[in-house]
Scaffold this motif. Structure first.
Motif, PDB file in Angstrom:
ATOM      1  N   UNK A 133      39.885  59.814  11.033  1.00 34.60           N
ATOM      2  CA  UNK A 133      39.596  58.636  10.209  1.00 34.60           C
ATOM      3  C   UNK A 133      38.569  57.733  10.883  1.00 34.60           C
ATOM      4  N   UNK A 134      38.692  57.534  12.192  1.00 34.79           N
ATOM      5  CA  UNK A 134      37.730  56.658  12.875  1.00 34.79           C
ATOM      6  C   UNK A 134      36.333  57.273  12.866  1.00 34.79           C
ATOM      7  N   UNK A 135      36.236  58.580  13.032  1.00 34.48           N
ATOM      8  CA  UNK A 135      34.922  59.239  12.970  1.00 34.48           C
ATOM      9  C   UNK A 135      34.347  59.141  11.563  1.00 34.48           C
ATOM     10  N   UNK A 136      35.193  59.289  10.557  1.00 35.34           N
ATOM     11  CA  UNK A 136      34.744  59.173   9.171  1.00 35.34           C
ATOM     12  C   UNK A 136      34.215  57.757   8.910  1.00 35.34           C
ATOM     13  N   UNK A 137      34.902  56.752   9.443  1.00 35.77           N
ATOM     14  CA  UNK A 137      34.442  55.373   9.276  1.00 35.77           C
ATOM     15  C   UNK A 137      33.129  55.133  10.019  1.00 35.77           C
ATOM     16  N   UNK A 138      32.973  55.738  11.194  1.00 35.21           N
ATOM     17  CA  UNK A 138      31.701  55.609  11.924  1.00 35.21           C
ATOM     18  C   UNK A 138      30.564  56.288  11.175  1.00 35.21           C
ATOM     19  N   UNK A 139      30.838  57.432  10.561  1.00 35.59           N
ATOM     20  CA  UNK A 139      29.822  58.108   9.757  1.00 35.59           C
ATOM     21  C   UNK A 139      29.396  57.191   8.610  1.00 35.59           C
ATOM     22  N   UNK A 140      30.366  56.568   7.926  1.00 36.41           N
ATOM     23  CA  UNK A 140      30.039  55.642   6.836  1.00 36.41           C
ATOM     24  C   UNK A 140      29.167  54.492   7.337  1.00 36.41           C
ATOM     25  N   UNK A 141      29.520  53.934   8.482  1.00 38.80           N
ATOM     26  CA  UNK A 141      28.740  52.857   9.074  1.00 38.80           C
ATOM     27  C   UNK A 141      27.313  53.320   9.372  1.00 38.80           C
ATOM     28  N   UNK A 142      27.192  54.492   9.999  1.00 37.96           N
ATOM     29  CA  UNK A 142      25.866  55.022  10.356  1.00 37.96           C
ATOM     30  C   UNK A 142      25.036  55.327   9.119  1.00 37.96           C
ATOM     31  N   UNK A 143      25.669  55.898   8.095  1.00 37.30           N
ATOM     32  CA  UNK A 143      24.950  56.198   6.853  1.00 37.30           C
ATOM     33  C   UNK A 143      24.446  54.920   6.184  1.00 37.30           C
ATOM     34  N   UNK A 144      25.247  53.854   6.264  1.00 38.59           N
ATOM     35  CA  UNK A 144      24.846  52.589   5.663  1.00 38.59           C
ATOM     36  C   UNK A 144      23.608  52.005   6.351  1.00 38.59           C
ATOM     37  N   UNK A 145      23.390  52.375   7.609  1.00 37.48           N
ATOM     38  CA  UNK A 145      22.257  51.836   8.375  1.00 37.48           C
ATOM     39  C   UNK A 145      21.215  52.892   8.725  1.00 37.48           C
ATOM     40  N   UNK A 146      21.314  54.088   8.137  1.00 33.17           N
ATOM     41  CA  UNK A 146      20.440  55.206   8.488  1.00 33.17           C
ATOM     42  C   UNK A 146      18.964  54.858   8.306  1.00 33.17           C
ATOM     43  N   UNK A 147      18.621  54.218   7.216  1.00 35.51           N
ATOM     44  CA  UNK A 147      17.223  53.914   6.909  1.00 35.51           C
ATOM     45  C   UNK A 147      16.736  52.610   7.533  1.00 35.51           C
ATOM     46  N   UNK A 148      17.618  51.848   8.147  1.00 31.50           N
ATOM     47  CA  UNK A 148      17.230  50.563   8.738  1.00 31.50           C
ATOM     48  C   UNK A 148      16.263  50.779   9.894  1.00 31.50           C
ATOM     49  N   UNK A 149      15.133  50.055   9.898  1.00 32.04           N
ATOM     50  CA  UNK A 149      14.184  50.211  11.003  1.00 32.04           C
ATOM     51  C   UNK A 149      14.771  49.714  12.330  1.00 32.04           C
ATOM     52  N   UNK A 150      15.643  48.711  12.269  1.00 35.30           N
ATOM     53  CA  UNK A 150      16.302  48.201  13.462  1.00 35.30           C
ATOM     54  C   UNK A 150      17.803  48.419  13.275  1.00 35.30           C
ATOM     55  N   UNK A 151      18.373  49.231  14.143  1.00 26.77           N
ATOM     56  CA  UNK A 151      19.802  49.547  14.049  1.00 26.77           C
ATOM     57  C   UNK A 151      20.626  48.375  14.578  1.00 26.77           C
ATOM     58  N   UNK A 152      21.766  48.102  13.939  1.00 24.08           N
ATOM     59  CA  UNK A 152      22.633  47.045  14.458  1.00 24.08           C
ATOM     60  C   UNK A 152      23.233  47.433  15.804  1.00 24.08           C
ATOM     61  N   UNK A 153      23.552  46.452  16.591  1.00 21.31           N
ATOM     62  CA  UNK A 153      24.190  46.716  17.890  1.00 21.31           C
ATOM     63  C   UNK A 153      25.681  46.460  17.727  1.00 21.31           C
ATOM     64  N   UNK A 154      26.458  47.470  18.055  1.00 21.30           N
ATOM     65  CA  UNK A 154      27.908  47.403  17.936  1.00 21.30           C
ATOM     66  C   UNK A 154      28.477  46.797  19.210  1.00 21.30           C
ATOM     67  N   UNK A 155      29.302  45.770  19.038  1.00 23.33           N
ATOM     68  CA  UNK A 155      29.926  45.114  20.187  1.00 23.33           C
ATOM     69  C   UNK A 155      31.262  45.786  20.477  1.00 23.33           C
ATOM     70  N   UNK A 156      31.337  46.455  21.623  1.00 23.54           N
ATOM     71  CA  UNK A 156      32.604  47.051  22.046  1.00 23.54           C
ATOM     72  C   UNK A 156      33.567  45.938  22.445  1.00 23.54           C
ATOM     73  N   UNK A 157      34.865  46.146  22.253  1.00 20.85           N
ATOM     74  CA  UNK A 157      35.836  45.114  22.643  1.00 20.85           C
ATOM     75  C   UNK A 157      35.745  44.791  24.133  1.00 20.85           C
ATOM     76  N   UNK A 158      36.092  43.584  24.483  1.00 25.47           N
ATOM     77  CA  UNK A 158      35.997  43.109  25.871  1.00 25.47           C
ATOM     78  C   UNK A 158      37.020  43.726  26.795  1.00 25.47           C
ATOM     79  N   UNK A 159      38.187  44.043  26.296  1.00 26.52           N
ATOM     80  CA  UNK A 159      39.273  44.507  27.166  1.00 26.52           C
ATOM     81  C   UNK A 159      39.015  45.762  27.844  1.00 26.52           C
TER      82      UNK A 159
END
Length: 159
Positions: A133-159
């Protein structure tokens, strides 16, 4: 063929917005994907390991996590740019993360790591790819930004 597998070990993350505003939830999802891949021995950590693995079997990888380059290290920066181009050419999703320190800590590495690759998970027939499920959600996220010239930066949790 890709099949979404049932994710039972880490629970269900809450929904997030793919539209543009980065939420903390995608960072949690990325963290879970990395931890799962590590537990399942499907994770390649480090720039040299990533380059070597991709040179041998590029079709075996699903995600490439990339931390920001170290300022002033032009040789590593060039390798990272080439790695990103290679991943793009082979339809490997590139996920830019906010910190090499967080990535290294998350993966339990004693040295600073700037990237990590997650291998695909195959059913025993080696023809059907299975996504958690988490990989499927990451694929959805990546597909939503596939054509973006500047990719968003994902903030990993601090812990």
């Amino acid at each position: 063929m890709v099949i979404a597998a049932e994710e039972q070990r880490l629970g269900k993350p809450s929904a997030f917005d793919f539209g543009g505003v980065e939420s903390a939830t995608i960072g949690v999802i990325a963290e879970r994907a990395l931890v799962f891949a590590k537990l399942e021995n499907r994770l390649i950590v480090g720039l040299s390991g990533a380059v070597g693995s991709l040179a041998e079997t590029p079709d075996e990888f699903l995600f490439c996590f990339m931390a920001p380059p170290i300022p002033g290290d032009s040789a590593t920066h060039m390798q990272e740019v080439l790695l990103q181009a290679f991943c793009f050419e082979h339809d490997i999703y590139i996920i830019k993360i906010d910190s090499a320190e967080k990535l290294s800590r998350l993966l339990g590495s004693s040295t600073m790591q700037s990237c990590a690759l997650i291998q695909k998970n195959w059913v025993s027939d080696n023809q059907t790819e299975v996504l958690s499920k988490v990989e499927d959600q990451l694929v959805d996220f990546c597909e939503a930004h596939w054509e973006s010239p500047v990719k968003p930066i994902v903030k990993l949790p601090e812990k």
